[in-house]
Design a protein around this motif. Structure first.
Motif, PDB file in Angstrom:
ATOM      1  N   GLN A 106      -1.201  -4.885  -3.706  1.00 42.19           N
ATOM      2  CA  GLN A 106      -2.206  -4.692  -2.941  1.00 42.19           C
ATOM      3  C   GLN A 106      -4.099  -4.307  -3.315  1.00 42.19           C
ATOM      4  O   GLN A 106      -3.949  -4.622  -2.720  1.00 42.19           O
ATOM      5  CB  GLN A 106      -1.265  -4.398  -1.813  1.00 42.19           C
ATOM      6  N   LEU A 107      -3.052  -3.719  -4.235  1.00 45.02           N
ATOM      7  CA  LEU A 107      -4.064  -3.301  -4.839  1.00 45.02           C
ATOM      8  C   LEU A 107      -5.167  -4.514  -5.235  1.00 45.02           C
ATOM      9  O   LEU A 107      -6.731  -4.104  -4.979  1.00 45.02           O
ATOM     10  CB  LEU A 107      -4.118  -2.597  -6.183  1.00 45.02           C
ATOM     11  N   TRP A 108      -4.382  -5.709  -5.316  1.00 47.91           N
ATOM     12  CA  TRP A 108      -5.629  -6.859  -6.250  1.00 47.91           C
ATOM     13  C   TRP A 108      -6.086  -6.903  -4.760  1.00 47.91           C
ATOM     14  O   TRP A 108      -7.751  -7.959  -4.337  1.00 47.91           O
ATOM     15  CB  TRP A 108      -4.969  -8.021  -6.456  1.00 47.91           C
ATOM     16  N   ASP A 109      -5.511  -7.174  -3.409  1.00 51.33           N
ATOM     17  CA  ASP A 109      -5.955  -7.741  -2.109  1.00 51.33           C
ATOM     18  C   ASP A 109      -7.472  -7.023  -1.691  1.00 51.33           C
ATOM     19  O   ASP A 109      -7.905  -7.720  -1.149  1.00 51.33           O
ATOM     20  CB  ASP A 109      -4.966  -7.783  -0.495  1.00 51.33           C
ATOM     21  N   ILE A 110      -7.559  -5.930  -2.025  1.00 49.60           N
ATOM     22  CA  ILE A 110      -8.525  -5.474  -1.996  1.00 49.60           C
ATOM     23  C   ILE A 110      -9.833  -4.828  -2.920  1.00 49.60           C
ATOM     24  O   ILE A 110     -10.526  -3.974  -3.106  1.00 49.60           O
ATOM     25  CB  ILE A 110      -8.097  -3.063  -0.914  1.00 49.60           C
ATOM     26  N   ASP A 111      -9.518  -5.714  -3.838  1.00 49.75           N
ATOM     27  CA  ASP A 111     -10.646  -5.335  -4.887  1.00 49.75           C
ATOM     28  C   ASP A 111     -10.169  -4.044  -5.583  1.00 49.75           C
ATOM     29  O   ASP A 111     -11.106  -4.469  -6.268  1.00 49.75           O
ATOM     30  CB  ASP A 111     -11.778  -6.356  -4.532  1.00 49.75           C
TER      31      ASP A 111
END
Length: 160
Positions: A88-93
């Motif tokens: 999910q960290l990828w989703d928020i850049d």
């Protein structure tokens, strides 16, 4: 090595955080941990005040990240409490913000230590014996953060 302070009031905790913020250069990663109600938002407010942020600072629990303009560049204030997995960290850049783009202040990093940059400052807030007492521990990871802690200890003027 870690650095420890004991503060006896919210004002003293805020002042320590404010002093830390004033020492930042503009490219740090700070990981802030503590139980609910331990003072993470208060600490964040003191820290951002030390950075010259004039806006009201709130916890980004539902937005996941707030951006503030400081006298030392942008500050990215993350709250990872609601995230369940590292993907999910990828989703928020997340990674682009913590890899040198300003100051990253990360609340609730505990489930994602392996995702934090190798060099960062861990900050632990713990309840003390008295109601308003807090034990604050700074654990530097990297030489720059070690020097930052040394400078804070020499100039904090509060806590024990």
């Amino acid at each position: 090595m870690s650095w420890k302070w004991k503060t006896v009031s919210p004002e003293e905790t805020w002042k320590l955080a404010q002093r830390l913020g004033s020492l930042l250069q503009g490219h740090e990663v700070l990981c802030l941990s503590g139980d609910l109600g331990a003072g993470k938002t208060l600490f964040s407010q003191g820290l951002t005040h030390g950075l010259g942020v004039s806006e009201d600072v709130t916890s980004p629990t539902f937005t996941l990240m707030n951006v503030y303009q400081s006298s030392k560049g942008e500050m990215y204030h993350f709250d990872l409490y609601r995230l369940e997995e590292a993907s999910q960290l990828w989703d928020i850049d997340f990674y682009s913000y913590v890899e040198g783009r300003g100051i990253a202040l990360i609340e609730w990093p505990d489930a994602f230590w392996e995702e934090m940059p190798a060099e960062h400052l861990r900050i632990y807030l713990r309840y003390g014996i008295a109601q308003d007492e807090r034990e604050i521990e700074l654990e530097p990871h990297g030489e720059a953060y070690q020097r930052l802690c040394e400078e804070l200890k020499a100039n904090a003027g509060i806590g024990s």
